[in-house]
Write a protein that holds these residues in place. Structure first.
Motif, short mmCIF file in Angstrom:
data_model
loop_
_atom_site.label_atom_id
_atom_site.label_comp_id
_atom_site.label_asym_id
_atom_site.label_seq_id
_atom_site.Cartn_x
_atom_site.Cartn_y
_atom_site.Cartn_z
N LEU A 96 44.79 43.24 54.12
CA LEU A 96 44.30 43.86 52.90
C LEU A 96 44.75 43.07 51.67
CD1 LEU A 96 42.75 46.21 51.64
CD2 LEU A 96 44.91 47.46 51.49
N THR A 97 45.99 42.58 51.69
CA THR A 97 46.48 41.77 50.58
C THR A 97 45.69 40.48 50.47
OG1 THR A 97 48.69 42.68 50.98
CG2 THR A 97 48.53 40.78 49.53
N THR A 98 45.35 39.88 51.62
CA THR A 98 44.52 38.67 51.61
C THR A 98 43.15 38.97 51.03
OG1 THR A 98 45.66 37.99 53.63
CG2 THR A 98 43.69 36.77 53.03
N TYR A 99 42.61 40.14 51.35
CA TYR A 99 41.33 40.54 50.77
C TYR A 99 41.42 40.61 49.25
CZ TYR A 99 37.71 43.68 49.07
OH TYR A 99 36.70 44.22 48.33
N PHE A 100 42.50 41.20 48.74
CA PHE A 100 42.67 41.29 47.29
C PHE A 100 42.80 39.91 46.67
CE2 PHE A 100 44.04 45.80 47.93
CZ PHE A 100 43.13 46.36 47.04
N ALA A 101 43.45 38.98 47.37
CA ALA A 101 43.52 37.60 46.88
C ALA A 101 42.12 37.01 46.77
CB ALA A 101 44.40 36.76 47.79
N GLY A 102 41.29 37.26 47.77
CA GLY A 102 39.90 36.79 47.71
C GLY A 102 39.13 37.43 46.57
N GLU A 103 39.40 38.72 46.32
CA GLU A 103 38.75 39.40 45.20
C GLU A 103 39.14 38.75 43.88
OE1 GLU A 103 39.60 43.67 43.83
OE2 GLU A 103 37.89 43.91 45.19
N GLY A 104 40.42 38.35 43.78
CA GLY A 104 40.85 37.63 42.58
C GLY A 104 40.16 36.28 42.45
N LEU A 105 39.96 35.61 43.57
CA LEU A 105 39.29 34.30 43.55
C LEU A 105 37.81 34.43 43.17
CD1 LEU A 105 40.82 32.65 46.75
CD2 LEU A 105 41.27 32.04 44.36
N SER A 106 37.25 35.64 43.31
CA SER A 106 35.85 35.84 42.92
C SER A 106 35.66 35.63 41.42
CB SER A 106 35.38 37.24 43.32
OG SER A 106 35.98 38.24 42.50
N GLY A 107 36.74 35.73 40.65
CA GLY A 107 36.66 35.41 39.24
C GLY A 107 37.08 33.98 38.95
N LEU A 108 38.04 33.48 39.72
CA LEU A 108 38.57 32.14 39.48
C LEU A 108 37.58 31.06 39.87
CD1 LEU A 108 40.84 30.16 38.77
CD2 LEU A 108 41.73 30.48 41.10
N VAL A 109 36.95 31.17 41.04
CA VAL A 109 36.08 30.10 41.54
C VAL A 109 34.89 29.86 40.60
CG1 VAL A 109 34.55 29.40 43.42
CG2 VAL A 109 36.80 30.37 43.93
N PRO A 110 34.14 30.90 40.17
CA PRO A 110 33.07 30.63 39.20
C PRO A 110 33.58 30.04 37.89
CG PRO A 110 32.82 32.82 40.16
CD PRO A 110 34.16 32.31 40.57
#
Length: 457
Positions: free
Chosen positions: A138-152
């Protein structure tokens, strides 16, 4: 733990908000080409709130028809819709339609609405799906959710979005009608000239569509890959939300390790009676209300209130300060997720302290936005350093809280994560709705000019 599952969970989380986040970072290239111009951010704010019909429907179905709605088919539908909408956006975002004698970007607004439904609904479907995997993911999922703003944001930086060059221009004055001087007078000042991007908005939107495809592939593998199957919980654990007896059996079959449980001692547990009927009953009614209030407040600040004034708080310090604050804040989100992965402090007192601290940083940002175009230290390099650091610490504190609350509610069961997603959307909606009239209707905030900041020293 499986490295493959961690990677897939991260890629799956990246698809949650990548489309709308991508729309926001691409605005400097989009708005000069459409009739709405810089009114588009206000329209997007309203559209995103209208899209909350998606999570509202899911939440009501879960409340009144528990167990009748499987989140997996819904995820397939919304991710597929996201792929199609972002792909169409690449070709139709410039198209306009005449309505009432004036041009409007109807295709852009309609496709933005569909993408908003996709991203808003992900809050109440992606999180419950993660219940099928072990808590560490779940924590890894949240990290990916954060990357959804960083990558673009990083792709937009490579693209060159919003890069400003300050150029001298001469403003014509009035002609002197006297015989001895017939020349035209003028004054000179700096004008912000936006540099052309390295690649077009069309390419960027195709990139967003590819990101949604990656999310879909990750979701398919999370459902069907043999290595991931070993990381899933027993089915009894998931059916427990509808059958209390089976839920207790599932929980006993999958007892958590000490570090995965809330940090309370047996004596403290006795003092915290009576227990609530929420989830596993670990927390009292007051504590459950506190957790959800904090969750709503944090998301109102991070998803609605502060993003609407980011340009006002940063641009007076220069274009570089604005881009640094936006980029570094995007990096702070996944960093907070990784910190939470290795230091999951579940103390509600510590959560309250971080909430207050993050709110103080948010208050400073709001104050600088209100003082724009002449905030504190506007003529000093220290002003740039302070505003960038404040944005980083603001996002770091509140992102950590969101992850910890997600981990806490994950242990409370499937229903708790559905309500977690609903409260996230509710808080975001209240925050954005409260700022819309202040920014777009009453015009309480004044934008700073990155090239001409005329303030008293």
């Amino acid at each position: 733990m499986s490295l493959l599952t961690h990677v897939l969970a991260c890629l799956f989380g990246m698809g949650s908000w990548v489309a709308i986040n991508g729309m926001w970072v691409e605005l400097p290239l989009v708005v000069p080409e459409i009739p709405e111009h810089w009114y588009l951010p206000s329209y997007l704010t309203v559209i995103i709130q209208m899209a909350n019909i998606g999570p509202l429907f899911i939440t009501l179905m879960h409340r009144f028809r528990p167990g009748s709605l499987d989140e997996r088919p819904v995820i397939y539908c919304i991710v597929g819709l996201g792929i199609i909408a972002t792909f169409l956006l690449a070709f139709f975002w410039k198209h306009t339609v005449t309505i009432g004698g004036s041009l409007h970007s109807v295709p852009l607004l309609m496709l933005s609405f569909l993408l908003s439904i996709v991203d808003c609904t992900s809050s109440v479907t992606f999180l419950p799906f993660m219940m099928r995997l072990r808590p560490q993911y779940l924590t890894t999922y949240f990290a990916g959710e954060g990357l959804s703003g960083l990558v673009p944001a990083l792709v937009a930086l490579i693209q060159g979005v919003g890069v400003v060059h300050c150029q001298n221009v001469t403003l014509a004055g009035s002609a002197n009608e006297t015989a001895d001087n017939s020349s035209m007078f003028g004054s000179s000042e700096l004008e912000a000239i936006y540099q052309p991007a390295k690649f077009s908005a069309q390419v960027f939107f195709i990139f967003l569509s590819a990101m949604m495809v990656v999310c879909l592939v990750a979701f398919i593998l999370l459902n069907h890959h043999p290595a991931v199957a070993r990381e899933r919980k027993n089915d009894l654990y998931f059916s427990g939300d509808q059958d209390p007896g089976k839920r207790q059996q599932g929980l006993s079959l999958h007892a958590q390790t000490p570090e995965q449980k809330p940090m309370i001692s047996p004596m403290e547990a006795v003092r915290r009676e009576p227990r609530s009927s929420f989830g596993s009953g670990t927390y009292s009614n007051f504590e459950v209300i506190f957790i959800f209030i904090v969750l709503a407040w944090v998301n109102a600040l991070t998803n609605g209130v502060l993003p609407s004034v980011q340009s006002y708080s940063c641009l007076p310090y220069g274009n570089k300060a604005y881009h640094l604050a936006a980029t570094m804040a995007s990096i702070a989100n996944p960093v907070a997720c990784f910190i939470a992965m290795f230091m999951p402090i579940r103390s509600l007192i510590f959560m309250g302290f971080l909430t207050v601290l993050g709110s103080v940083f948010g208050a400073y940002i709001m104050a600088m936005a209100a003082l724009s175009p002449c905030p504190l230290l506007v003529h000093s390099a220290y002003g740039t350093i302070v505003i960038v650091l404040t944005w980083i610490l603001f996002v770091l504190c509140l992102s950590y809280i969101k992850v910890i609350i997600g981990v806490i509610l994950r242990d409370e069961g499937y229903s708790a994560l559905v309500w977690c997603g609903a409260v996230v959307q509710l808080g975001s909606m209240v925050g954005a709705s409260s700022m819309f009239p202040l920014v777009s209707v009453y015009g309480l905030f004044k934008s700073g000019d990155p090239c001409n900041t005329k303030c008293p020293i």
